[in-house]
Scaffold this motif. Structure first.
Motif, PDB file in Angstrom:
ATOM      1  N   LEU A   1      45.688  51.532  33.215  1.00  0.00           N
ATOM      2  CA  LEU A   1      46.599  50.430  33.504  1.00  0.00           C
ATOM      3  C   LEU A   1      45.840  49.105  33.428  1.00  0.00           C
ATOM      4  O   LEU A   1      44.620  49.056  33.581  1.00  0.00           O
ATOM      5  CB  LEU A   1      47.231  50.598  34.886  1.00  0.00           C
ATOM      6  CG  LEU A   1      48.053  51.875  35.096  1.00  0.00           C
ATOM      7  CD1 LEU A   1      48.635  51.898  36.505  1.00  0.00           C
ATOM      8  CD2 LEU A   1      49.170  51.986  34.061  1.00  0.00           C
ATOM      9  N   ALA A   2      46.584  48.034  33.239  1.00  0.00           N
ATOM     10  CA  ALA A   2      45.957  46.726  33.020  1.00  0.00           C
ATOM     11  C   ALA A   2      45.786  45.911  34.293  1.00  0.00           C
ATOM     12  O   ALA A   2      45.363  44.758  34.229  1.00  0.00           O
ATOM     13  CB  ALA A   2      46.790  45.932  32.012  1.00  0.00           C
ATOM     14  N   ASN A   3      46.112  46.489  35.445  1.00  0.00           N
ATOM     15  CA  ASN A   3      46.004  45.746  36.712  1.00  0.00           C
ATOM     16  C   ASN A   3      44.543  45.534  37.074  1.00  0.00           C
ATOM     17  O   ASN A   3      43.840  46.482  37.448  1.00  0.00           O
ATOM     18  CB  ASN A   3      46.708  46.507  37.836  1.00  0.00           C
ATOM     19  CG  ASN A   3      48.199  46.596  37.614  1.00  0.00           C
ATOM     20  OD1 ASN A   3      48.773  45.744  36.947  1.00  0.00           O
ATOM     21  ND2 ASN A   3      48.817  47.623  38.161  1.00  0.00           N
ATOM     22  N   LYS A   4      44.089  44.287  36.987  1.00  0.00           N
ATOM     23  CA  LYS A   4      42.680  44.000  37.198  1.00  0.00           C
ATOM     24  C   LYS A   4      42.344  43.884  38.684  1.00  0.00           C
ATOM     25  O   LYS A   4      43.135  43.427  39.493  1.00  0.00           O
ATOM     26  CB  LYS A   4      42.295  42.712  36.468  1.00  0.00           C
ATOM     27  CG  LYS A   4      42.355  42.841  34.950  1.00  0.00           C
ATOM     28  CD  LYS A   4      41.834  41.593  34.269  1.00  0.00           C
ATOM     29  CE  LYS A   4      41.834  41.774  32.751  1.00  0.00           C
ATOM     30  NZ  LYS A   4      41.318  40.560  32.066  1.00  0.00           N
ATOM     31  N   VAL A   5      41.129  44.297  39.002  1.00  0.00           N
ATOM     32  CA  VAL A   5      40.605  44.150  40.358  1.00  0.00           C
ATOM     33  C   VAL A   5      40.311  42.683  40.618  1.00  0.00           C
ATOM     34  O   VAL A   5      39.745  41.989  39.760  1.00  0.00           O
ATOM     35  CB  VAL A   5      39.318  44.987  40.533  1.00  0.00           C
ATOM     36  CG1 VAL A   5      38.658  44.705  41.879  1.00  0.00           C
ATOM     37  CG2 VAL A   5      39.616  46.473  40.379  1.00  0.00           C
ATOM     38  N   ASP A   6      40.694  42.187  41.802  1.00  0.00           N
ATOM     39  CA  ASP A   6      40.320  40.829  42.189  1.00  0.00           C
ATOM     40  C   ASP A   6      39.660  40.865  43.556  1.00  0.00           C
ATOM     41  O   ASP A   6      39.434  41.944  44.125  1.00  0.00           O
ATOM     42  CB  ASP A   6      41.525  39.879  42.160  1.00  0.00           C
ATOM     43  CG  ASP A   6      42.641  40.277  43.122  1.00  0.00           C
ATOM     44  OD1 ASP A   6      42.332  40.690  44.260  1.00  0.00           O
ATOM     45  OD2 ASP A   6      43.825  40.177  42.746  1.00  0.00           O
ATOM     46  N   GLU A   7      39.352  39.697  44.101  1.00  0.00           N
ATOM     47  CA  GLU A   7      38.602  39.642  45.358  1.00  0.00           C
ATOM     48  C   GLU A   7      39.397  40.134  46.558  1.00  0.00           C
ATOM     49  O   GLU A   7      38.827  40.412  47.620  1.00  0.00           O
ATOM     50  CB  GLU A   7      38.103  38.216  45.609  1.00  0.00           C
ATOM     51  CG  GLU A   7      39.181  37.187  45.870  1.00  0.00           C
ATOM     52  CD  GLU A   7      39.717  36.553  44.590  1.00  0.00           C
ATOM     53  OE1 GLU A   7      40.368  35.499  44.695  1.00  0.00           O
ATOM     54  OE2 GLU A   7      39.496  37.117  43.491  1.00  0.00           O
ATOM     55  N   ASN A   8      40.710  40.269  46.413  1.00  0.00           N
ATOM     56  CA  ASN A   8      41.550  40.738  47.518  1.00  0.00           C
ATOM     57  C   ASN A   8      42.039  42.172  47.332  1.00  0.00           C
ATOM     58  O   ASN A   8      42.829  42.659  48.138  1.00  0.00           O
ATOM     59  CB  ASN A   8      42.751  39.808  47.694  1.00  0.00           C
ATOM     60  CG  ASN A   8      42.338  38.429  48.172  1.00  0.00           C
ATOM     61  OD1 ASN A   8      41.610  38.301  49.151  1.00  0.00           O
ATOM     62  ND2 ASN A   8      42.770  37.395  47.473  1.00  0.00           N
ATOM     63  N   THR A   9      41.578  42.844  46.295  1.00  0.00           N
ATOM     64  CA  THR A   9      41.989  44.220  46.038  1.00  0.00           C
ATOM     65  C   THR A   9      41.335  45.168  47.051  1.00  0.00           C
ATOM     66  O   THR A   9      40.135  45.085  47.307  1.00  0.00           O
ATOM     67  CB  THR A   9      41.594  44.641  44.613  1.00  0.00           C
ATOM     68  OG1 THR A   9      42.196  43.741  43.673  1.00  0.00           O
ATOM     69  CG2 THR A   9      42.063  46.052  44.311  1.00  0.00           C
TER      70      THR A   9
END
Length: 510
Positions: A72-80
């Protein structure tokens, strides 16, 4: 091909850069870390990583890499959110140290003062055990002893504490260090007795909220409900695969927290500032210091760079010497996740690394790479070194499993008709297991407290069966049955060492 080449050239430039700098590696974090991490995601097959570096009261780096779920294309960010596993333990120990500062308890109080029903198989040890013993792993148990019974099961906290009292400790009381998850659960259950709040409510009200850790979850049951969350992954037959979340709320104070690098940065900042956030003392300084006092000797560690250093345990923290610097650290591992939190108070440095596959040691390699950069030590490329060990280990495991699968394919006869192996089995600590006949000559084992898990048993000939757990964390192994008077009397159950090292004997009761 292009992507591989770009990563390779990036690595070459990274190595050239650091060599040119000699011991001045200050630009490694700014100029080269992204290349290093992105290359590792490919080489290690890690879906997502989140990293935070805190230095001198400032966030130097806070960033997500990769994706929350493979494909999937959901990228990790600092709030993941990631599950942080045993990094939960420092929160539990800090909470109890805070209650000590409030004079609501003493860490040297007997456990039975607050939990009158607490018992150990060694009666005197149960009577003498203090809260501090629970928080530094010195009850006399082997590392992970009992965890097959307690890990990812439907047992309640009270049931786990009761069952802990039936385990025969491997060593005399307080004589050896042995990592004991159920001890941390027991310690956590003292919190409601003195505060009037559950463990999870106390953490939320007294640590998470005051620090601004607004996205952090205390319980694993809440993780699937979160919008910005990763999915756990592991290797199944050498394929990276998404797996279900572990359900650890029965043993929550030992490992159930989920958090992000943004929230964890606030925890690390407070730790480095001895409990202060700005001018406000959120966590009493005495509570911070109490968790860092050495309590027990773990052993010595030989680092890949050749150093040999001590390793001690405080309360919820490992304490380690490294190049003359005292590190305070802990790792965490649960189904599909491994992570690390490291504090270097001498240099006012904090490092947080979260990953969403349990089949990597990159979280550890990256920690040492960052520390070495700040200590101006030569570039080592820990990631490649750890990866070499990891691949060799995987290859050995695959060879063993191929040999066992080849044996299954031979259709070797069992010592007795397959139906004779079916029935109900019992282990005094665990409880019941039922074996039924499946397709062909296969058997299926189901466990009383792991209601969503089963084990496929395939004949290897004689009294041995090749066992494949439906939950891959428990691994693949061999179950040997025993006979007496022409009847099957018991079977030895072995799970992956990640869960528990010693086998369980289940006796056949019908």
């Amino acid at each position: 091909m292009k992507k591989t080449l770009i990563l390779f050239l990036g690595c070459i430039s990274l190595i050239t850069l650091t060599r040119a700098q000699g011991i001045d590696r200050s630009s490694f974090i700014k100029d080269s870390l992204d290349v290093y991490i992105n290359r590792a995601l490919t080489n290690w097959r890690i879906p997502g990583v989140a990293v935070c570096i805190v230095k001198d009261d400032k966030v130097v780096l806070m960033k997500g890499y990769g994706v929350k779920e493979l494909g999937l294309a959901n990228k990790v960010d600092e709030n993941t959110l990631f599950m942080i596993g045993s990094n939960t333990k420092a929160f539990t120990a800090t909470a109890l140290a805070m209650l000590q500062e409030e004079k609501k308890l003493s860490l040297d109080d007997n456990v039975t003062k607050y939990l009158p029903g607490f018992k150990l198989e060694n009666k005197a040890a149960g009577e003498q055990a203090i809260i501090r013993d629970l928080l530094c792993h010195r009850l006399g148990f082997k590392t992970f002893q009992g965890d097959f019974t307690f890990y990812n099961t439907d047992l309640t906290r009270q049931q786990i504490i009761e069952k802990l009292g039936h385990i025969k400790a491997a060593y005399p009381f307080r004589s050896r260090w042995g990592y004991t998850n159920a001890a941390f659960l027991t310690a956590g259950e003292i919190i409601p007795r003195v505060s009037g709040k559950s463990w999870e409510a106390y953490l939320k009200d007294n640590i998470f909220a005051p620090l601004g850790m607004t996205n952090t979850l205390a319980l694993t049951a809440d993780m699937p409900k979160s919008f910005n969350r990763t999915v756990p992954h592991t290797l199944i037959d050498d394929r990276l695969t998404a797996i279900p979340y572990a359900q650890l709320d029965g043993i929550a104070p030992a490992g159930s927290i989920s958090s992000s690098v943004n929230d964890m940065s606030k925890w690390v900042m407070a730790q480095l500032n001895l409990g202060k956030v700005g001018t406000k003392q959120v966590i009493p300084m005495g509570a911070i210091q109490a968790t860092r006092e050495p309590q027990d000797v773990v052993g010595s560690i030989r680092h890949l760079n050749g150093e040999t250093n001590y390793e001690l345990y405080g309360l919820g923290w490992f304490l380690q010497d490294y190049s003359g610097h005292r590190l305070i650290m802990h790792d965490g591992g649960v189904n599909g996740y491994v992570s690390s939190v490291t504090l270097d108070p001498q240099d006012h440095l904090g490092i947080i690394i979260l990953t969403n596959t349990d089949q990597n040691a990159f979280y550890e390699a990256l920690r040492w790479e960052i520390i070495d950069a700040y200590l101006k030590k030569p570039y080592f490329n820990y990631s490649d070194a750890y990866l070499s060990f990891f691949k060799a280990s995987i290859a050995r495991e695959q060879k063993i499993n191929k040999t066992l699968r080849d044996s299954v394919a031979l259709n070797l006869p069992t010592a007795m008709p397959v139906v004779n192996y079916t029935g109900k089995y019992y282990n005094e600590l665990y409880g019941n297991m039922v074996i039924t006949q499946g397709e062909n000559n296969d058997l299926e084992a189901r466990f009383e407290h792991h209601t969503k898990m089963f084990v496929r048993l395939q004949p290897l000939g004689g009294n041995r069966f090749y066992a494949t757990f439906s939950d891959p964390v428990f691994g693949k192994t061999v179950f040997p049955f025993t006979f007496q008077g022409g009847k099957i009397t018991s079977v030895k159950i072995k799970v992956a060492d990640f869960v528990e090292a010693d086998p369980y004997e289940f006796k056949k009761i019908n």
